[in-house]
Structures are given as structure tokens and as C-alpha cells.
Design an enzyme around this catalytic site. Sequence first.
Site, PDB file in Angstrom:
ATOM      1  N   PRO A  84       0.804  -1.222   0.000  1.00 61.00           N
ATOM      2  CG  PRO A  84      -0.944  -1.604   1.518  1.00 61.00           C
ATOM      3  CD  PRO A  84       0.327  -2.208   0.996  1.00 61.00           C
ATOM      4  CD  GLU A  91       6.001  -6.182 -15.093  1.00 60.34           C
ATOM      5  OE1 GLU A  91       7.132  -6.187 -15.576  1.00 60.34           O
ATOM      6  OE2 GLU A  91       5.246  -7.189 -15.057  1.00 60.34           O
TER       7      GLU A  91
HETATM    8  N1  CAA Z   1      19.761  -4.037 -12.305  1.00 61.87           N
HETATM    9  C1  CAA Z   1      20.617  -4.357 -11.291  1.00 61.87           C
HETATM   10  N2  CAA Z   1      20.786  -3.576 -10.199  1.00 61.87           N
HETATM   11  C2  CAA Z   1      20.049  -2.454 -10.125  1.00 61.87           C
HETATM   12  C3  CAA Z   1      19.141  -2.074 -11.137  1.00 61.87           C
HETATM   13  C4  CAA Z   1      18.995  -2.918 -12.264  1.00 61.87           C
HETATM   14  N3  CAA Z   1      18.160  -2.636 -13.248  1.00 61.87           N
HETATM   15  N4  CAA Z   1      18.555  -0.894 -10.780  1.00 61.87           N
HETATM   16  C5  CAA Z   1      19.084  -0.545  -9.587  1.00 61.87           C
HETATM   17  N5  CAA Z   1      19.990  -1.486  -9.198  1.00 61.87           N
HETATM   18  C6  CAA Z   1      20.811  -1.482  -7.993  1.00 61.87           C
HETATM   19  C7  CAA Z   1      21.694  -0.242  -7.980  1.00 61.87           C
HETATM   20  O1  CAA Z   1      22.915  -0.478  -8.661  1.00 61.87           O
HETATM   21  C8  CAA Z   1      21.920  -0.029  -6.491  1.00 61.87           C
HETATM   22  O2  CAA Z   1      22.934  -0.908  -6.049  1.00 61.87           O
HETATM   23  P1  CAA Z   1      23.936  -0.528  -4.830  1.00 61.87           P
HETATM   24  O3  CAA Z   1      23.053  -0.378  -3.610  1.00 61.87           O
HETATM   25  O4  CAA Z   1      24.847  -1.694  -4.742  1.00 61.87           O
HETATM   26  O5  CAA Z   1      24.591   0.754  -5.214  1.00 61.87           O
HETATM   27  C9  CAA Z   1      20.613  -0.470  -5.882  1.00 61.87           C
HETATM   28  O6  CAA Z   1      19.995  -1.351  -6.831  1.00 61.87           O
HETATM   29  C10 CAA Z   1      19.685   0.693  -5.590  1.00 61.87           C
HETATM   30  O7  CAA Z   1      19.428   1.359  -6.830  1.00 61.87           O
HETATM   31  P2  CAA Z   1      18.900   2.857  -6.921  1.00 61.87           P
HETATM   32  O8  CAA Z   1      19.723   3.720  -6.025  1.00 61.87           O
HETATM   33  O9  CAA Z   1      18.809   3.203  -8.366  1.00 61.87           O
HETATM   34  O10 CAA Z   1      17.444   2.734  -6.284  1.00 61.87           O
HETATM   35  P3  CAA Z   1      16.282   3.800  -6.150  1.00 61.87           P
HETATM   36  O11 CAA Z   1      15.673   3.635  -4.825  1.00 61.87           O
HETATM   37  O12 CAA Z   1      16.768   5.150  -6.545  1.00 61.87           O
HETATM   38  O13 CAA Z   1      15.172   3.242  -7.180  1.00 61.87           O
HETATM   39  C11 CAA Z   1      13.908   3.046  -9.230  1.00 61.87           C
HETATM   40  C12 CAA Z   1      15.279   3.315  -8.533  1.00 61.87           C
HETATM   41  C13 CAA Z   1      14.281   2.855 -10.680  1.00 61.87           C
HETATM   42  C14 CAA Z   1      12.949   4.208  -9.065  1.00 61.87           C
HETATM   43  C15 CAA Z   1      13.280   1.744  -8.684  1.00 61.87           C
HETATM   44  O14 CAA Z   1      12.867   1.900  -7.356  1.00 61.87           O
HETATM   45  C16 CAA Z   1      12.085   1.274  -9.498  1.00 61.87           C
HETATM   46  O15 CAA Z   1      12.260   0.638 -10.549  1.00 61.87           O
HETATM   47  N6  CAA Z   1      10.830   1.549  -9.038  1.00 61.87           N
HETATM   48  C17 CAA Z   1       9.631   1.023  -9.687  1.00 61.87           C
HETATM   49  C18 CAA Z   1       9.201  -0.266  -9.067  1.00 61.87           C
HETATM   50  C19 CAA Z   1       8.286  -1.035  -9.960  1.00 61.87           C
HETATM   51  O16 CAA Z   1       8.525  -1.168 -11.162  1.00 61.87           O
HETATM   52  N7  CAA Z   1       7.247  -1.611  -9.370  1.00 61.87           N
HETATM   53  C20 CAA Z   1       6.342  -2.441 -10.123  1.00 61.87           C
HETATM   54  C21 CAA Z   1       5.941  -3.600  -9.298  1.00 61.87           C
HETATM   55  S1  CAA Z   1       5.776  -5.114 -10.101  1.00 61.87           S
HETATM   56  C22 CAA Z   1       4.412  -5.089 -11.082  1.00 61.87           C
HETATM   57  O17 CAA Z   1       3.816  -4.109 -11.402  1.00 61.87           O
HETATM   58  C23 CAA Z   1       4.130  -6.455 -11.586  1.00 61.87           C
HETATM   59  C24 CAA Z   1       2.764  -6.778 -12.003  1.00 61.87           C
HETATM   60  O18 CAA Z   1       2.016  -7.396 -11.277  1.00 61.87           O
HETATM   61  C25 CAA Z   1       2.308  -6.487 -13.380  1.00 61.87           C
END
Ligand code: CAA
Length: 379
Positions: A127, A362
Site C-alpha cells: 500500500p 512494472e
Molecule cells: N539491475 C541491477 N541492479 C540495479 C538495477 C537494475 N536494473 N537498478 C538498480 N539497481 C541497484 C543499484 O545499482 C543499487 O545498487 P547498490 O546499492 O549496490 O549501489 C541499488 O539497486 C539501488 O538502486 P537505486 O539507487 O537506483 O534505487 P532507487 O531507490 O533510486 O530506485 C527506481 C530506482 C528505478 C525508481 C526503482 O525503485 C524502481 O524501478 N521503481 C519502480 C518499481 C516497480 O517497477 N514496481 C512495479 C511492481 S511489479 C508489477 O507491477 C508487476 C505486475 O504485477 C504487473
Amino acid sequence: MSFQLTSEQEMIRLMARDFARRELEPFAGQWDREKRFPADAVGKMGGLGLMGMMIPAEYGGAGAGAVSYSLALQEIAYACASTAVTMSVTNLSSDPILQFGTGEQKSRYLTPLARGEMLGAFAVTEPEAGSDPGSMTTRAEERGDHYRVNGSKLFITNGSRADVVILITRTGSDKANRGLSAFLLTRETPGFTVGRSEEKMGLCASDTVELLFDDCRIPRENLLGKEGSGFKIAMVALDSGRIGIASQSLGIARACLDESIGYAKARRQFGRSIASFQAIQWMIADTAAEIEAAAWLTLAAADRKDQGLPFTKEASMAKLFASEMANRAAYRAVQVHGGYGYMKEYKVERLYRDARVTSIYEGTSEVQRIVIAREVMQE
Ligand code: CAA
């Protein structure tokens, strides 16, 4: 560089198209109206290998690769976008097992997922933790041979149908991303129940539920990857998942285009077919050109995945562009249909509702832009 599909990719596309046009398209409107999960059709898709397309042959999968997966998913989405998300999320759930699972976890889950004997789900959202999974509060506490989980997950696709759920929870004391871990959760786990089923705007024939954890006991051996690596596992899985949603968007957009052309040719106003009016032709031309652009972005991202190259940026670009394109395509398709497009009797009404979520789940379009901007500015 080649823009040609291989004969195997073409064959998979035709197989998926043939199945989708026979087994999904004629019933998709009814499933939507009745909010009915098409369990029989999904079972048949499992039998055809469509639910675990990227699982390698050694685990009983087709090892078909991401390009083939995208092509097949586009065909399924053209016929029934609800079934496409069921397929996409099941494929999404096998990816982390393949990449991070132990030998035992792979053989226990990948083979039944590949054969369609199991369905998968992916549980991150809560949530208060949507775009920012690092703020999740569902927690797993270590208790010797098991973890005790308390909390809940929201908007989980396939949640009440899945045999195995990739569950991301907080384990460590670190408040942000580093304190998360991934688990393989099975249906019969004590303390796990399925909560409310969501009433949605679109994708009404897909399963979207809440998952509840009340002192839920997950055996230690179901930890996926290392403790504390849950955020990365989720991000890696979502990179692939985003190719899936881009593919779903493409299928919806192609259906919008075909419905628009068919209707425009048949509908007569001012004494002639509305297809002869430039205003209508321009809408059709814009959708056709944008579909082409989205298709190449999506296949390019999928091809990079198949080649083992990084594809985070490309997957986000494909998802951003294709999902927003599908929404434009659906808007135009309703516009071409005029008042009829607003009526449930016409397929474009469903397509319009189904398209809407593609730029939300996603990772919203805003999240995709964060990912793309970071990657581009780093280069
Ligand atoms: N691959 C590998 N590692 C990754 C990565 C990737 N694509 N993206 C980030 N990381 C790693 C980073 O390298 C970092 O590593 P370290 O801690 O070792 O430095 C760590 O993860 C943290 O990364 P960020 O600092 O970039 O994290 P952030 O908090 O700033 O978040 C964000 C970035 C892109 C906004 C991310 O939070 C995100 O993608 N949010 C969206 C979530 C999402 O898509 N939710 C959907 C849910 S699922 C769904 O909808 C399914 C369904 O049912 C249809």
C-alpha cells in the site's frame, strides 16, 4: 545488423498467433464482461510452452529467448490483454529463479513452470510502496530453520492462482533498498492467505489480489539469492518484465489499428466511407508509424537480453514508448469509432481500458524516465 527474424522466431510468432486467434480472441470480450480468469486457455498455453518461454531446455523449457517471447506475447495481447499479463508475470517470475536460484530451487520450480504445471507471481508492491519499493514494511524475521513473515502485498497479478510467488520483503535493519530479500513462497505456506480481489478499470480477466502474511513460516531453503539482495533481484527481474509490458502494449496497439481500419472502411458518413477522409487517415498513419517504432525498440531490448548485453536502459525506453503509444493508439481508435467506440459493444472500448495500465505497472512512465535519464547521463 539484421532486421530479419530467424525461421524459429517466425514459427513461434505464427504458433502464438494461431492459438490466440482461435482460443482467445473470440472469448476475450465475454471474459472481460464476466471478469472471468480464462483458466482453461491459460492451461493450454502452458502446454504449448508459452508460460516459461525463456527457461532453458535443461529445465524442460523451450529456451526460446526474449525476442521469441516478445513476439509471442504481442500475439497473445492482440487477442486478449488480460491473458497477456498472466503470461508476462509468469515468465517474469521464472527469470529470478533462473538467475539467482540454487540448483535445488531451479529443478523444483523451473520445470513445472516451463511445462505450465505451475503459475508464477511477483510480489513487490505494498500500500505504501509502489514506485519506491525501498519503503516496503512487510518483514521477514529469521527464526532458525525458517523466516517469519508479517505484512501484506497489494495489486499482485496472478496472486490467487500462482503456485509460486517471488516475494520481496524487508529482512535487515537497513531502512532502504539494501535491507530487502527475496523468497520463493508457495501456496500451502502456513500463515499465507489471499486477501481482497481488486475491481479494475481494465484487464478484467486477469487475477489481481492482495496477499496477507500473518506469522507466515517460509522455510530457510526458500530464500532466493543472498539475504539483502532482494532489491537487486527485483530490479533485474523488472528489466525483463518491462520488455513483456512493452510487448503487451504492442499487441493492444495493433488490435486498435486493425479495429480502426476495419471500422473506417465500413462506416459511411457524408455519403462516403470515413476511411476516405484525411482526418481519419492521419490517425491511422500515426498509429501505424508509432507501432513500428515501438516494435523495433522492444525487439532491440529483447535482442540485447538474448545476447547477454546490458539492457536496463533499452527495456525502460521500450516500455515507456510502447505503453504511451498504446494509450495514444487506443484513444485514436475510440475517436475513429466516434460514439460507437464509447459503447461496450465495440472492442475498442475494452482496448482503451486495457491499455491504460501499461504506462503504470512494472514501473510508471515517470519511473522509466528516471531509469533512462540516469543511464544516459552516466554514459
Ligand atoms: N539491475 C541491477 N541492479 C540495479 C538495477 C537494475 N536494473 N537498478 C538498480 N539497481 C541497484 C543499484 O545499482 C543499487 O545498487 P547498490 O546499492 O549496490 O549501489 C541499488 O539497486 C539501488 O538502486 P537505486 O539507487 O537506483 O534505487 P532507487 O531507490 O533510486 O530506485 C527506481 C530506482 C528505478 C525508481 C526503482 O525503485 C524502481 O524501478 N521503481 C519502480 C518499481 C516497480 O517497477 N514496481 C512495479 C511492481 S511489479 C508489477 O507491477 C508487476 C505486475 O504485477 C504487473
